[in-house]
Design a protein around this motif. Sequence first.
Motif, mmCIF file in Angstrom:
data_model
loop_
_atom_site.group_PDB
_atom_site.id
_atom_site.type_symbol
_atom_site.label_atom_id
_atom_site.label_comp_id
_atom_site.label_asym_id
_atom_site.label_seq_id
_atom_site.Cartn_x
_atom_site.Cartn_y
_atom_site.Cartn_z
ATOM 1 N N LYS A 62 -9.929 7.804 -7.103
ATOM 2 C CA LYS A 62 -9.514 6.623 -7.858
ATOM 3 C C LYS A 62 -10.587 5.550 -7.748
ATOM 4 C CE LYS A 62 -6.461 4.774 -4.202
ATOM 5 N NZ LYS A 62 -7.170 3.555 -3.820
ATOM 6 N N ASN A 63 -10.742 4.775 -8.807
ATOM 7 C CA ASN A 63 -11.825 3.806 -8.858
ATOM 8 C C ASN A 63 -11.457 2.451 -8.265
ATOM 9 O OD1 ASN A 63 -12.804 5.904 -10.586
ATOM 10 N ND2 ASN A 63 -14.255 4.450 -11.439
ATOM 11 N N GLY A 64 -10.167 2.163 -8.145
ATOM 12 C CA GLY A 64 -9.750 0.878 -7.604
ATOM 13 C C GLY A 64 -9.532 0.936 -6.103
ATOM 14 N N LEU A 65 -9.564 -0.238 -5.462
ATOM 15 C CA LEU A 65 -9.338 -0.315 -4.020
ATOM 16 C C LEU A 65 -7.884 -0.079 -3.655
ATOM 17 C CD1 LEU A 65 -11.395 -3.391 -2.753
ATOM 18 C CD2 LEU A 65 -11.785 -0.971 -2.251
ATOM 19 N N PHE A 66 -6.966 -0.452 -4.552
ATOM 20 C CA PHE A 66 -5.550 -0.439 -4.214
ATOM 21 C C PHE A 66 -4.803 0.563 -5.092
ATOM 22 C CE2 PHE A 66 -7.171 -4.699 -3.435
ATOM 23 C CZ PHE A 66 -6.789 -4.911 -2.113
ATOM 24 N N GLY A 67 -3.652 0.978 -4.588
ATOM 25 C CA GLY A 67 -2.778 1.766 -5.444
ATOM 26 C C GLY A 67 -2.302 3.038 -4.789
ATOM 27 N N LEU A 68 -1.188 3.492 -5.298
ATOM 28 C CA LEU A 68 -0.611 4.757 -4.868
ATOM 29 C C LEU A 68 -0.793 5.703 -6.035
ATOM 30 C CD1 LEU A 68 1.147 6.381 -2.848
ATOM 31 C CD2 LEU A 68 3.126 5.520 -4.096
ATOM 32 N N GLY A 69 -1.712 6.620 -5.912
ATOM 33 C CA GLY A 69 -2.024 7.474 -7.049
ATOM 34 C C GLY A 69 -1.939 8.941 -6.703
ATOM 35 N N THR A 70 -1.493 9.734 -7.663
ATOM 36 C CA THR A 70 -1.466 11.189 -7.518
ATOM 37 C C THR A 70 -2.114 11.807 -8.731
ATOM 38 O OG1 THR A 70 0.607 11.069 -6.283
ATOM 39 C CG2 THR A 70 -0.013 13.201 -7.161
ATOM 40 N N ALA A 71 -3.013 12.738 -8.491
ATOM 41 C CA ALA A 71 -3.693 13.444 -9.574
ATOM 42 C C ALA A 71 -3.217 14.887 -9.625
ATOM 43 C CB ALA A 71 -5.204 13.399 -9.368
ATOM 44 N N GLY A 72 -3.167 15.430 -10.821
ATOM 45 C CA GLY A 72 -2.839 16.836 -10.994
ATOM 46 C C GLY A 72 -4.095 17.620 -11.335
ATOM 47 N N ASP A 117 -4.655 -1.678 5.247
ATOM 48 C CA ASP A 117 -3.284 -1.366 5.662
ATOM 49 C C ASP A 117 -2.327 -1.263 4.474
ATOM 50 O OD1 ASP A 117 -3.480 -4.104 5.165
ATOM 51 O OD2 ASP A 117 -2.160 -4.687 6.812
ATOM 52 N N TYR A 118 -2.631 -1.957 3.395
ATOM 53 C CA TYR A 118 -1.825 -1.849 2.175
ATOM 54 C C TYR A 118 -1.735 -0.394 1.717
ATOM 55 C CZ TYR A 118 -0.826 -2.009 -2.865
ATOM 56 O OH TYR A 118 -0.305 -1.769 -4.120
ATOM 57 N N ASN A 119 -2.892 0.273 1.613
ATOM 58 C CA ASN A 119 -2.920 1.659 1.129
ATOM 59 C C ASN A 119 -2.262 2.621 2.106
ATOM 60 O OD1 ASN A 119 -4.222 1.192 -1.357
ATOM 61 N ND2 ASN A 119 -6.201 1.067 -0.326
ATOM 62 N N LEU A 120 -2.425 2.379 3.398
ATOM 63 C CA LEU A 120 -1.785 3.241 4.395
ATOM 64 C C LEU A 120 -0.271 3.132 4.306
ATOM 65 C CD1 LEU A 120 -4.127 2.595 7.455
ATOM 66 C CD2 LEU A 120 -4.101 4.600 5.953
ATOM 67 N N GLN A 121 0.229 1.910 4.105
ATOM 68 C CA GLN A 121 1.666 1.719 3.978
ATOM 69 C C GLN A 121 2.191 2.368 2.692
ATOM 70 O OE1 GLN A 121 3.166 -2.262 4.720
ATOM 71 N NE2 GLN A 121 4.806 -2.006 3.222
ATOM 72 N N ALA A 122 1.460 2.213 1.599
ATOM 73 C CA ALA A 122 1.887 2.796 0.325
ATOM 74 C C ALA A 122 1.931 4.314 0.401
ATOM 75 C CB ALA A 122 0.951 2.347 -0.793
ATOM 76 N N GLU A 168 5.487 4.715 -2.004
ATOM 77 C CA GLU A 168 5.891 3.695 -2.970
ATOM 78 C C GLU A 168 5.046 2.447 -2.753
ATOM 79 O OE1 GLU A 168 9.961 2.651 -2.393
ATOM 80 O OE2 GLU A 168 9.606 1.627 -0.490
ATOM 81 N N TYR A 169 4.952 1.626 -3.795
ATOM 82 C CA TYR A 169 4.202 0.380 -3.654
ATOM 83 C C TYR A 169 4.926 -0.555 -2.691
ATOM 84 C CZ TYR A 169 1.595 1.974 -7.726
ATOM 85 O OH TYR A 169 0.812 2.705 -8.593
ATOM 86 N N PRO A 170 4.177 -1.260 -1.840
ATOM 87 C CA PRO A 170 4.827 -2.142 -0.859
ATOM 88 C C PRO A 170 5.316 -3.443 -1.482
ATOM 89 C CG PRO A 170 2.451 -2.254 -0.630
ATOM 90 C CD PRO A 170 2.721 -1.189 -1.652
ATOM 91 N N SER A 171 6.072 -4.193 -0.702
ATOM 92 C CA SER A 171 6.549 -5.502 -1.120
ATOM 93 C C SER A 171 5.433 -6.529 -0.965
ATOM 94 C CB SER A 171 7.751 -5.903 -0.269
ATOM 95 O OG SER A 171 8.076 -7.254 -0.480
ATOM 96 N N LEU A 172 5.369 -7.463 -1.897
ATOM 97 C CA LEU A 172 4.371 -8.533 -1.819
ATOM 98 C C LEU A 172 4.548 -9.359 -0.553
ATOM 99 C CD1 LEU A 172 2.121 -10.287 -3.127
ATOM 100 C CD2 LEU A 172 3.950 -11.560 -4.268
ATOM 101 N N ASP A 173 5.778 -9.537 -0.113
ATOM 102 C CA ASP A 173 6.060 -10.377 1.056
ATOM 103 C C ASP A 173 5.310 -9.915 2.307
ATOM 104 O OD1 ASP A 173 7.747 -11.930 -0.430
ATOM 105 O OD2 ASP A 173 9.577 -10.878 0.197
ATOM 106 N N ALA A 174 4.988 -8.630 2.371
ATOM 107 C CA ALA A 174 4.291 -8.103 3.553
ATOM 108 C C ALA A 174 2.833 -8.525 3.608
ATOM 109 C CB ALA A 174 4.397 -6.577 3.564
ATOM 110 N N PHE A 175 2.295 -9.019 2.479
ATOM 111 C CA PHE A 175 0.849 -9.309 2.432
ATOM 112 C C PHE A 175 0.534 -10.704 1.923
ATOM 113 C CE2 PHE A 175 1.442 -4.733 2.017
ATOM 114 C CZ PHE A 175 0.625 -4.274 3.035
ATOM 115 N N VAL A 176 1.479 -11.384 1.303
ATOM 116 C CA VAL A 176 1.175 -12.708 0.763
ATOM 117 C C VAL A 176 1.117 -13.726 1.890
ATOM 118 C CG1 VAL A 176 3.581 -13.407 0.342
ATOM 119 C CG2 VAL A 176 1.734 -14.305 -1.102
ATOM 120 N N LYS A 177 0.159 -14.648 1.770
ATOM 121 C CA LYS A 177 0.040 -15.724 2.752
ATOM 122 C C LYS A 177 0.850 -16.909 2.256
ATOM 123 C CE LYS A 177 -3.311 -18.318 5.496
ATOM 124 N NZ LYS A 177 -4.738 -18.535 5.801
ATOM 125 N N LYS A 178 1.851 -17.279 3.031
ATOM 126 C CA LYS A 178 2.759 -18.349 2.632
ATOM 127 C C LYS A 178 2.081 -19.705 2.696
ATOM 128 C CE LYS A 178 6.148 -15.362 2.269
ATOM 129 N NZ LYS A 178 6.701 -14.991 0.951
#
Length: 290
Positions: A53-63, A270-275, A280-290
């Motif tokens: 995959k070309n992007g840094l983020f994401g949960l992707g599956t290829a066939g 850690d975003y990709n490891l969690q996904a 599944e895609y993670p919740s924004l709350d786990a990574f957003v800075k309040k």
Amino acid sequence: MGSHPGSVIHQGGGDYHVTHPSVDFNKGKGINTTVIKSATGYGQDIFRPYMQKNGLFGLGTAGIEIFRNGVQLDDRLVKSNQTFDYKIPGGYNTEYGGYEIHYSVHDSQRWTPKMYYININPPCTQCQPSFDGEINDITTNHVMKDNRIYVKQSENTASKNSVSYSPILTMDELYTEFYDNKTKELTNQTKTIAPGSQIVINDVIIGLTYNKEKEFTTLNFNSEYPELDYHSIYFKGDLSSEYEIGDSLTLVFELVKTEEINGNTFVELDYNLQAEKNDEYPSLDAFVKK
């Protein structure tokens, strides 16, 4: 590959690495995109296809499917840089044509189709597999472990740095950390950020889309790289009532050491490891800075 001619890298002996330009799967008019790679090989040698995959983020599956003369021989679902082997049946040094490797992706993302050709028997002089594209005598910066490709930086310094990284980056600057300017490839190493570091991203949202069917939101950020029209990150749920285009968003990630192979340190966000762990895609709350 039609309009996507390949680059064939001779690895020495009878081994080759084949890569093609990145492809926008399932975007615009390219719904149900399938990229087809034609190849001729020799008995007992191995096709080792994979996708990146070309992007840094994401949960992707290829066939990936392997055909010969229109008959399907094997198929797998793989994650980015995950490989599998198909051994060509038949006699050593005997040519077998009619092979096709089909690459597809289930989401609307940009991926790069790739493949290794592994020679098992020392090749006879005339036994050369055929692919689309010119053959170049250079080596790749890849390491493989447990059927997964890890990509090194041409000049990596991350393992020498202390865990003291604090600057605030844009998405483009974070991409630069993983991007190899020499090979034009996204790697599994960073240039200056050490494993264990906290990475703070602050950037402006230039696109926001909610996928009602799969219940996730895509946030887009500016990209100066030709490989990506924009940097995308995906979060669970509908964020369209909380954010809009033009909003500034601050995210916090950790750079995690995932492998140490032959003295080479490989990392992942850690975003990709969690996904990947939760599929599944993670919740924004786990990574957003309040």
